[in-house]
Design a protein around this motif. Structure first.
Motif, PDB file in Angstrom:
ATOM      1  N   GLY A 176      -0.608   6.076 -10.397  1.00 48.68           N
ATOM      2  CA  GLY A 176      -1.424   4.884 -10.563  1.00 48.68           C
ATOM      3  C   GLY A 176      -2.495   4.979  -9.502  1.00 48.68           C
ATOM      4  O   GLY A 176      -2.206   5.371  -8.367  1.00 48.68           O
ATOM      5  N   ASN A 177      -3.726   4.691  -9.853  1.00 49.73           N
ATOM      6  CA  ASN A 177      -4.803   4.893  -8.904  1.00 49.73           C
ATOM      7  C   ASN A 177      -5.633   3.628  -8.765  1.00 49.73           C
ATOM      8  O   ASN A 177      -6.422   3.301  -9.636  1.00 49.73           O
ATOM      9  CB  ASN A 177      -5.675   6.064  -9.361  1.00 49.73           C
ATOM     10  CG  ASN A 177      -6.666   6.478  -8.298  1.00 49.73           C
ATOM     11  OD1 ASN A 177      -6.538   6.100  -7.137  1.00 49.73           O
ATOM     12  ND2 ASN A 177      -7.649   7.254  -8.685  1.00 49.73           N
TER      13      ASN A 177
ATOM     14  N   THR B 167       0.826  -1.212   0.000  1.00 51.11           N
ATOM     15  CA  THR B 167       0.000   0.000   0.000  1.00 51.11           C
ATOM     16  C   THR B 167       0.861   1.264   0.000  1.00 51.11           C
ATOM     17  O   THR B 167       2.076   1.202   0.156  1.00 51.11           O
ATOM     18  CB  THR B 167      -0.911   0.047   1.240  1.00 51.11           C
ATOM     19  OG1 THR B 167      -0.099   0.282   2.398  1.00 51.11           O
ATOM     20  CG2 THR B 167      -1.708  -1.234   1.387  1.00 51.11           C
ATOM     21  N   ARG B 168       0.197   2.382  -0.128  1.00 44.97           N
ATOM     22  CA  ARG B 168       0.877   3.691  -0.063  1.00 44.97           C
ATOM     23  C   ARG B 168       0.978   4.196   1.376  1.00 44.97           C
ATOM     24  O   ARG B 168       1.366   5.327   1.605  1.00 44.97           O
ATOM     25  CB  ARG B 168       0.136   4.691  -0.925  1.00 44.97           C
ATOM     26  CG  ARG B 168       0.270   4.371  -2.388  1.00 44.97           C
ATOM     27  CD  ARG B 168      -0.265   5.456  -3.245  1.00 44.97           C
ATOM     28  NE  ARG B 168       0.029   5.139  -4.641  1.00 44.97           N
ATOM     29  CZ  ARG B 168      -0.428   5.816  -5.643  1.00 44.97           C
ATOM     30  NH1 ARG B 168      -1.196   6.861  -5.444  1.00 44.97           N
ATOM     31  NH2 ARG B 168      -0.120   5.469  -6.870  1.00 44.97           N
TER      32      ARG B 168
ATOM     33  N   PRO C 246       2.883   2.310 -15.419  1.00 40.32           N
ATOM     34  CA  PRO C 246       2.679   2.062 -13.981  1.00 40.32           C
ATOM     35  C   PRO C 246       2.129   0.652 -13.748  1.00 40.32           C
ATOM     36  O   PRO C 246       1.188   0.232 -14.420  1.00 40.32           O
ATOM     37  CB  PRO C 246       1.674   3.127 -13.561  1.00 40.32           C
ATOM     38  CG  PRO C 246       1.119   3.708 -14.804  1.00 40.32           C
ATOM     39  CD  PRO C 246       1.977   3.305 -15.945  1.00 40.32           C
ATOM     40  N   ILE C 247       2.735  -0.060 -12.819  1.00 41.64           N
ATOM     41  CA  ILE C 247       2.322  -1.420 -12.479  1.00 41.64           C
ATOM     42  C   ILE C 247       2.033  -1.478 -10.979  1.00 41.64           C
ATOM     43  O   ILE C 247       2.847  -1.048 -10.166  1.00 41.64           O
ATOM     44  CB  ILE C 247       3.432  -2.448 -12.810  1.00 41.64           C
ATOM     45  CG1 ILE C 247       3.820  -2.389 -14.282  1.00 41.64           C
ATOM     46  CG2 ILE C 247       3.029  -3.854 -12.395  1.00 41.64           C
ATOM     47  CD1 ILE C 247       2.818  -2.965 -15.244  1.00 41.64           C
ATOM     48  N   ALA C 248       0.868  -2.025 -10.627  1.00 43.72           N
ATOM     49  CA  ALA C 248       0.499  -2.172  -9.214  1.00 43.72           C
ATOM     50  C   ALA C 248       1.434  -3.167  -8.540  1.00 43.72           C
ATOM     51  O   ALA C 248       1.756  -4.215  -9.104  1.00 43.72           O
ATOM     52  CB  ALA C 248      -0.942  -2.647  -9.093  1.00 43.72           C
ATOM     53  N   GLN C 249       1.875  -2.849  -7.336  1.00 40.95           N
ATOM     54  CA  GLN C 249       2.777  -3.724  -6.585  1.00 40.95           C
ATOM     55  C   GLN C 249       1.951  -4.773  -5.833  1.00 40.95           C
ATOM     56  O   GLN C 249       1.708  -4.669  -4.630  1.00 40.95           O
ATOM     57  CB  GLN C 249       3.641  -2.891  -5.635  1.00 40.95           C
ATOM     58  CG  GLN C 249       4.653  -2.037  -6.360  1.00 40.95           C
ATOM     59  CD  GLN C 249       5.597  -2.881  -7.202  1.00 40.95           C
ATOM     60  OE1 GLN C 249       6.288  -3.744  -6.694  1.00 40.95           O
ATOM     61  NE2 GLN C 249       5.608  -2.640  -8.505  1.00 40.95           N
TER      62      GLN C 249
ATOM     63  N   HIS D 296       0.293   0.657  -3.976  1.00 44.59           N
ATOM     64  CA  HIS D 296       1.534   1.262  -4.437  1.00 44.59           C
ATOM     65  C   HIS D 296       1.806   0.849  -5.880  1.00 44.59           C
ATOM     66  O   HIS D 296       1.581  -0.300  -6.251  1.00 44.59           O
ATOM     67  CB  HIS D 296       2.680   0.790  -3.538  1.00 44.59           C
ATOM     68  CG  HIS D 296       3.840   1.691  -3.577  1.00 44.59           C
ATOM     69  ND1 HIS D 296       4.758   1.665  -4.588  1.00 44.59           N
ATOM     70  CD2 HIS D 296       4.244   2.681  -2.744  1.00 44.59           C
ATOM     71  CE1 HIS D 296       5.664   2.577  -4.369  1.00 44.59           C
ATOM     72  NE2 HIS D 296       5.382   3.205  -3.249  1.00 44.59           N
ATOM     73  N   PHE D 297       2.264   1.798  -6.689  1.00 48.55           N
ATOM     74  CA  PHE D 297       2.599   1.550  -8.088  1.00 48.55           C
ATOM     75  C   PHE D 297       4.067   1.854  -8.333  1.00 48.55           C
ATOM     76  O   PHE D 297       4.645   2.685  -7.645  1.00 48.55           O
ATOM     77  CB  PHE D 297       1.768   2.449  -9.021  1.00 48.55           C
ATOM     78  CG  PHE D 297       0.398   1.937  -9.303  1.00 48.55           C
ATOM     79  CD1 PHE D 297       0.104   1.358 -10.527  1.00 48.55           C
ATOM     80  CD2 PHE D 297      -0.607   2.027  -8.357  1.00 48.55           C
ATOM     81  CE1 PHE D 297      -1.168   0.876 -10.798  1.00 48.55           C
ATOM     82  CE2 PHE D 297      -1.876   1.553  -8.618  1.00 48.55           C
ATOM     83  CZ  PHE D 297      -2.163   0.976  -9.839  1.00 48.55           C
ATOM     84  N   SER D 298       4.635   1.189  -9.323  1.00 45.68           N
ATOM     85  CA  SER D 298       5.988   1.526  -9.766  1.00 45.68           C
ATOM     86  C   SER D 298       5.995   1.562 -11.287  1.00 45.68           C
ATOM     87  O   SER D 298       5.150   0.953 -11.938  1.00 45.68           O
ATOM     88  CB  SER D 298       6.995   0.494  -9.253  1.00 45.68           C
ATOM     89  OG  SER D 298       6.765  -0.750  -9.869  1.00 45.68           O
TER      90      SER D 298
END
Length: 176
Positions: free
Chosen positions: A163-164, A60-61, A99-102, A79-81
């Protein structure tokens, strides 16, 4: 010409070992970064009695000096990277960063070797079911969570990624 001799003993069959996942579905996890800040991760799925005992976990963020509480997870974003994708287009190779979701699967058998200490601080309901053969086919090592975030936050301006995706959407069965 080959010379054949009989073996004294037949080979033993290797029995498959079945494992339970480490964390339960819906658990809110916290862990510390190298600077002492807390970060959060959320368990989206847990396999029971399978060869790998996988957990699907979304980073998460959540990041704070104080230990997060369950309420922080209710509105948390994933969280995205930025990661490079490579594609073939008109017989040429092209790449771009997206952007890719972690969100990764973690194996139970490697948990004991991890140095990261995870703490369960509560649980939220997850009505959606995830399958390791179809959903988020990315696998990671337990210690990669804090290592990645340490690196990410050490140079936030360069690593910032848009990224949302909210955890509450992932937790629901139908979120389209």
């Amino acid at each position: 010409m080959k010379i054949q001799t009989e073996k004294k003993n037949a080979r033993r069959r290797v029995k498959k070992k079945f494992r339970e996942s480490i964390f339960k579905k819906g658990e809110c996890l916290v862990f510390k970064l190298s600077n002492g800040d807390y970060c959060g991760a959320f368990v989206l799925e847990s396999e029971k009695g399978t060869e790998y005992g996988l957990n699907l976990i979304a980073t998460t963020r959540i990041k704070s000096k104080n230990k997060p509480i369950v309420k922080d997870f209710e509105d948390a974003g994933v969280h995205f990277s930025m990661e490079e994708t490579i594609a073939f287009k008109n017989e040429s190779l092209s790449s771009k960063y997206v952007p890719i979701a972690q969100i990764h699967w973690y194996q139970a058998q490697f948990f004991k070797k991890a140095i990261t200490e995870f703490e369960v601080i509560g649980q939220l309901k997850v009505s959606r079911t995830f399958d390791s053969s179809k959903d988020y086919q990315r696998f990671s090592n337990w210690d990669n969570m804090p290592l990645y975030l340490d690196s990410y936050y050490s140079n936030l301006e360069e690593n910032k990624c848009e990224g949302n995706l909210k955890l509450k959407k992932l937790r629901k069965k139908y979120w389209l």
